[in-house]
Design a protein around this motif. Structure first.
Motif, PDB file in Angstrom:
ATOM      1  N   THR A  31       0.853  -1.182   0.000  1.00  0.00           N
ATOM      2  CA  THR A  31       0.000   0.000   0.000  1.00  0.00           C
ATOM      3  C   THR A  31       0.892   1.236   0.000  1.00  0.00           C
ATOM      4  O   THR A  31       1.394   1.665   1.038  1.00  0.00           O
ATOM      5  N   VAL A  32       1.099   1.811  -1.161  1.00  0.00           N
ATOM      6  CA  VAL A  32       2.023   2.942  -1.295  1.00  0.00           C
ATOM      7  C   VAL A  32       1.657   4.077  -0.345  1.00  0.00           C
ATOM      8  O   VAL A  32       2.507   4.646   0.340  1.00  0.00           O
ATOM      9  N   GLY A  33       0.369   4.408  -0.282  1.00  0.00           N
ATOM     10  CA  GLY A  33      -0.067   5.540   0.522  1.00  0.00           C
ATOM     11  C   GLY A  33       0.139   5.374   2.006  1.00  0.00           C
ATOM     12  O   GLY A  33       0.155   6.362   2.753  1.00  0.00           O
ATOM     13  N   ALA A  34       0.302   4.120   2.469  1.00  0.00           N
ATOM     14  CA  ALA A  34       0.462   3.890   3.903  1.00  0.00           C
ATOM     15  C   ALA A  34       1.748   4.501   4.431  1.00  0.00           C
ATOM     16  O   ALA A  34       1.837   4.844   5.616  1.00  0.00           O
ATOM     17  N   GLY A  35       2.726   4.666   3.567  1.00  0.00           N
ATOM     18  CA  GLY A  35       3.993   5.249   3.989  1.00  0.00           C
ATOM     19  C   GLY A  35       4.072   6.744   3.799  1.00  0.00           C
ATOM     20  O   GLY A  35       5.098   7.361   4.117  1.00  0.00           O
ATOM     21  N   LEU A  36       3.004   7.348   3.283  1.00  0.00           N
ATOM     22  CA  LEU A  36       3.023   8.774   2.967  1.00  0.00           C
ATOM     23  C   LEU A  36       2.233   9.624   3.947  1.00  0.00           C
ATOM     24  O   LEU A  36       2.440  10.837   4.024  1.00  0.00           O
ATOM     25  N   SER A  37       1.295   8.998   4.680  1.00  0.00           N
ATOM     26  CA  SER A  37       0.523   9.726   5.680  1.00  0.00           C
ATOM     27  C   SER A  37      -0.058   8.730   6.668  1.00  0.00           C
ATOM     28  O   SER A  37       0.005   7.517   6.459  1.00  0.00           O
ATOM     29  N   HIS A  38      -0.612   9.275   7.756  1.00  0.00           N
ATOM     30  CA  HIS A  38      -1.345   8.450   8.714  1.00  0.00           C
ATOM     31  C   HIS A  38      -2.812   8.506   8.272  1.00  0.00           C
ATOM     32  O   HIS A  38      -3.545   9.427   8.634  1.00  0.00           O
ATOM     33  N   HIS A  39      -3.219   7.539   7.477  1.00  0.00           N
ATOM     34  CA  HIS A  39      -4.500   7.613   6.767  1.00  0.00           C
ATOM     35  C   HIS A  39      -5.595   6.882   7.532  1.00  0.00           C
ATOM     36  O   HIS A  39      -5.552   5.662   7.689  1.00  0.00           O
ATOM     37  N   SER A  49      -4.476  -1.128  -2.761  1.00  0.00           N
ATOM     38  CA  SER A  49      -3.200  -1.840  -2.814  1.00  0.00           C
ATOM     39  C   SER A  49      -2.535  -1.622  -4.171  1.00  0.00           C
ATOM     40  O   SER A  49      -3.161  -1.175  -5.137  1.00  0.00           O
ATOM     41  N   HIS A  50      -1.273  -1.976  -4.234  1.00  0.00           N
ATOM     42  CA  HIS A  50      -0.545  -1.900  -5.510  1.00  0.00           C
ATOM     43  C   HIS A  50      -1.209  -2.794  -6.546  1.00  0.00           C
ATOM     44  O   HIS A  50      -1.306  -2.427  -7.724  1.00  0.00           O
ATOM     45  N   GLY A  51      -1.696  -3.965  -6.125  1.00  0.00           N
ATOM     46  CA  GLY A  51      -2.324  -4.885  -7.068  1.00  0.00           C
ATOM     47  C   GLY A  51      -3.565  -4.319  -7.707  1.00  0.00           C
ATOM     48  O   GLY A  51      -3.820  -4.531  -8.903  1.00  0.00           O
ATOM     49  N   ARG A 236     -11.372  -1.354  -0.453  1.00  0.00           N
ATOM     50  CA  ARG A 236     -10.110  -0.835  -0.981  1.00  0.00           C
ATOM     51  C   ARG A 236     -10.027  -0.924  -2.506  1.00  0.00           C
ATOM     52  O   ARG A 236      -8.955  -1.068  -3.091  1.00  0.00           O
ATOM     53  N   GLY A 237     -11.183  -0.825  -3.153  1.00  0.00           N
ATOM     54  CA  GLY A 237     -11.227  -0.835  -4.607  1.00  0.00           C
ATOM     55  C   GLY A 237     -11.165   0.574  -5.168  1.00  0.00           C
ATOM     56  O   GLY A 237     -11.088   1.564  -4.429  1.00  0.00           O
ATOM     57  N   PRO A 238     -11.223   0.713  -6.488  1.00  0.00           N
ATOM     58  CA  PRO A 238     -11.176   2.036  -7.119  1.00  0.00           C
ATOM     59  C   PRO A 238     -12.467   2.827  -6.896  1.00  0.00           C
ATOM     60  O   PRO A 238     -13.535   2.243  -6.680  1.00  0.00           O
ATOM     61  N   ARG A 239     -12.363   4.140  -6.945  1.00  0.00           N
ATOM     62  CA  ARG A 239     -13.562   4.969  -6.963  1.00  0.00           C
ATOM     63  C   ARG A 239     -14.311   4.692  -8.257  1.00  0.00           C
ATOM     64  O   ARG A 239     -13.743   4.257  -9.247  1.00  0.00           O
ATOM     65  N   GLY A 240     -15.621   4.935  -8.237  1.00  0.00           N
ATOM     66  CA  GLY A 240     -16.421   4.697  -9.433  1.00  0.00           C
ATOM     67  C   GLY A 240     -16.815   3.251  -9.604  1.00  0.00           C
ATOM     68  O   GLY A 240     -17.131   2.818 -10.718  1.00  0.00           O
ATOM     69  N   THR A 241     -16.814   2.487  -8.497  1.00  0.00           N
ATOM     70  CA  THR A 241     -17.233   1.085  -8.557  1.00  0.00           C
ATOM     71  C   THR A 241     -18.204   0.794  -7.419  1.00  0.00           C
ATOM     72  O   THR A 241     -18.138   1.403  -6.353  1.00  0.00           O
ATOM     73  N   GLY A 242     -19.097  -0.122  -7.660  1.00  0.00           N
ATOM     74  CA  GLY A 242     -20.045  -0.579  -6.654  1.00  0.00           C
ATOM     75  C   GLY A 242     -20.658  -1.882  -7.114  1.00  0.00           C
ATOM     76  O   GLY A 242     -20.506  -2.275  -8.278  1.00  0.00           O
ATOM     77  N   LEU A 243     -21.325  -2.564  -6.216  1.00  0.00           N
ATOM     78  CA  LEU A 243     -21.959  -3.830  -6.589  1.00  0.00           C
ATOM     79  C   LEU A 243     -23.192  -4.059  -5.736  1.00  0.00           C
ATOM     80  O   LEU A 243     -23.362  -3.452  -4.678  1.00  0.00           O
ATOM     81  N   ALA A 244     -24.033  -4.939  -6.231  1.00  0.00           N
ATOM     82  CA  ALA A 244     -25.253  -5.287  -5.514  1.00  0.00           C
ATOM     83  C   ALA A 244     -25.477  -6.787  -5.566  1.00  0.00           C
ATOM     84  O   ALA A 244     -25.083  -7.464  -6.525  1.00  0.00           O
ATOM     85  N   TYR A 245     -26.097  -7.280  -4.523  1.00  0.00           N
ATOM     86  CA  TYR A 245     -26.631  -8.648  -4.484  1.00  0.00           C
ATOM     87  C   TYR A 245     -28.142  -8.527  -4.520  1.00  0.00           C
ATOM     88  O   TYR A 245     -28.729  -7.713  -3.797  1.00  0.00           O
ATOM     89  N   VAL A 246     -28.784  -9.308  -5.365  1.00  0.00           N
ATOM     90  CA  VAL A 246     -30.243  -9.371  -5.414  1.00  0.00           C
ATOM     91  C   VAL A 246     -30.641 -10.845  -5.390  1.00  0.00           C
ATOM     92  O   VAL A 246     -30.243 -11.608  -6.281  1.00  0.00           O
ATOM     93  N   GLU A 300      -8.535  -9.900  -2.809  1.00  0.00           N
ATOM     94  CA  GLU A 300      -7.631  -9.626  -1.694  1.00  0.00           C
ATOM     95  C   GLU A 300      -8.377  -9.659  -0.360  1.00  0.00           C
ATOM     96  O   GLU A 300      -7.841 -10.149   0.653  1.00  0.00           O
ATOM     97  N   ALA A 301      -9.601  -9.153  -0.345  1.00  0.00           N
ATOM     98  CA  ALA A 301     -10.407  -9.197   0.883  1.00  0.00           C
ATOM     99  C   ALA A 301     -10.714 -10.628   1.288  1.00  0.00           C
ATOM    100  O   ALA A 301     -10.698 -10.975   2.480  1.00  0.00           O
ATOM    101  N   ILE A 302     -11.003 -11.463   0.301  1.00  0.00           N
ATOM    102  CA  ILE A 302     -11.261 -12.878   0.587  1.00  0.00           C
ATOM    103  C   ILE A 302     -10.007 -13.544   1.144  1.00  0.00           C
ATOM    104  O   ILE A 302     -10.059 -14.282   2.139  1.00  0.00           O
ATOM    105  N   ALA A 303      -8.861 -13.276   0.509  1.00  0.00           N
ATOM    106  CA  ALA A 303      -7.604 -13.884   0.944  1.00  0.00           C
ATOM    107  C   ALA A 303      -7.220 -13.428   2.350  1.00  0.00           C
ATOM    108  O   ALA A 303      -6.629 -14.198   3.118  1.00  0.00           O
ATOM    109  N   ARG A 304      -7.565 -12.217   2.702  1.00  0.00           N
ATOM    110  CA  ARG A 304      -7.235 -11.677   4.020  1.00  0.00           C
ATOM    111  C   ARG A 304      -8.112 -12.306   5.094  1.00  0.00           C
ATOM    112  O   ARG A 304      -7.771 -12.275   6.274  1.00  0.00           O
TER     113      ARG A 304
END
Length: 420
Positions: A31-39, A49-51, A236-246, A300-304
């Motif tokens: 996570t590149v941003g983790a080293g740049l600020s206390h987020h 993540s980088h991936g 931790r996905g990109p902005r402009g994304t969402g999903l639904a379960y129906v 990644e969330a599943i693997a975690r």
């Protein structure tokens, strides 16, 4: 000794095996941003993540070389896996998953497809987010439906006994609940609500924007008919994304108000056929690159491990909540018993926006949530705004210490700014 600010961790709660469930160093390394600020803004837009970023950029390069349609055709199997991954994460089936550009879009599309008519009752949790709340009010006014803000219990959660009594009249009802609000660390009793709505035949829509990627969310255990979440927050996905379960039984009953070529076929001069799966709610145009990034984030969330992630986040937020509560002049504004990874507070004599700015000056990233984002919650509690800090798996002890130390300085008026 590990510490949070000036207070030893052992003074706030002993370390347990929970601390070994998440490899924070590994999460920070990718996570590149983790080293740049206390987020501390996972509840707004978490650090990807980088991936995730690599997947997005790789596809954009593919589009650059071959064109958007050609690039999409080349990654069709990976695009289809996003549905499979989301289904695995939620305990659903791939045909019950739809992808959107945001949770707000998903909630709007599904609520419109429910076609609340005159006499329909809509019961909404007091924790409903502003965008969804305004849409519900618009539906109620335009279709002569009744909108009821659900009563709350002593901990400001939806009062399940009151809901049970309300639904007992058998009236057609849509129950819509925000699993975790934008305005506090509260967690609504989603499974208990599911038991009640099933028993009374109400339709149950869960806004899981702040819970997927944060808590273990299993739609079968919860018993909701539909669920919507975003990609940019705890997933931790990109902005402009969402999903639904129906749920498949609900798919058959819902017809989108604006069918699109993505989910329907125009078969006669005046007729069309809807897709039999949840893709009937989608639009043709989408950011393929962002969706591929979402797929990586979900995997990644599943693997975690959602179970391990939930235990770790809630434990760490508990330490943070206790440390902040010990600072003179700081008041935790989470309802009693709140136990999510979201921690809200105010600093005596300092406007919340100013707290955010002063923490940012010390490279600590939090946000201010105004009452205009939650009038049924913050407005009712007479809170004009709160400061919100949200923990994620890339936040280490140094981050927590930096946040607590910065708040302590602001509360003491020793951060270089005059107190207002």
């Amino acid at each position: 000794m590990d510490s949070i600010g000036a207070a030893p961790v052992t003074a706030l709660g002993a370390r347990t095996e929970i601390d070994t469930e998440i490899d924070v160093a590994a999460e920070r390394a990718r996570t590149v941003g983790a080293g740049l600020s206390h987020h501390f803004n996972a509840a707004g837009a978490a650090l990807p993540s980088h991936g995730v970023i690599a997947a997005v950029v790789e596809h954009l390069r593919l589009e650059e070389r071959y064109g958007g349609y050609e690039a999409a055709a080349a990654v069709r199997e990976r695009s289809d896996d996003v549905y499979a991954a989301a289904a695995e994460l939620l305990g659903a089936n791939p045909h019950e998953i739809a992808l959107f550009d945001s949770a707000s879009t998903g909630l709007r599309v599904l609520m419109d497809a429910l076609r609340a008519m005159s006499g329909t009752r809509i019961v909404a949790s007091s924790t409903t987010y502003v965008s969804h709340a305004m849409h519900l009010m618009t539906i109620a006014r335009g279709h002569d439906a009744d909108l009821v803000v659900a009563p709350v219990d002593a901990q400001r959660r939806l009062d399940v006994d009151a809901l049970d009594a309300l639904l007992a009249d058998g009236r057609p009802t849509i129950v819509t609940v925000s699993h975790i609000p934008t305005s506090s660390g509260l967690i609504e009793p989603a499974e208990r609500i599911g038991e009640i709505t099933r028993r009374h035949g109400a339709t149950y829509l869960l806004d899981a924007t702040q819970s997927v990627g944060h808590l273990k969310v299993d739609v079968g255990a919860i018993g909701c008919d539909a669920l919507v979440t975003t990609g940019r927050k705890f997933l931790r996905g990109p902005r402009g994304t969402g999903l639904a379960y129906v749920h498949e039984s609900l798919i058959e009953r819902l017809k989108p108000t604006a069918p699109d070529v993505r989910g329907a076929q125009w078969v006669t001069q005046s007729g069309w056929e809807l897709s039999p799966d949840a893709r009937r709610f989608e639009s043709w145009e989408s950011a393929v690159a962002a969706r591929l990034g979402l797929g990586v984030a979900v995997r990644e969330a599943i693997a975690r491990s959602p179970e391990s992630t939930e235990r770790w986040l809630r434990a760490r937020a508990g330490l943070l909540r206790s440390a902040l509560a010990d600072i003179p002049g700081v008041m935790i504004t989470d309802p009693e018993g709140a136990a999510s990874a979201i921690v809200t507070f105010v600093v005596d004599g300092v406007e919340c926006g100013a707290v955010v700015e002063r923490l940012a000056a010390r490279n600590v990233r939090v946000v201010s949530v105004p009452a205009t984002h939650g009038q049924w919650d913050l407005g009712v509690r007479k809170l004009s705004s709160v400061v919100r800090a949200s923990v994620h798996v890339y936040n280490d002890d140094n981050d927590l210490g930096a946040l607590v130390d910065a708040v302590r300085l602001v509360a003491a008026g020793r951060d270089g700014e005059a107190r207002g």
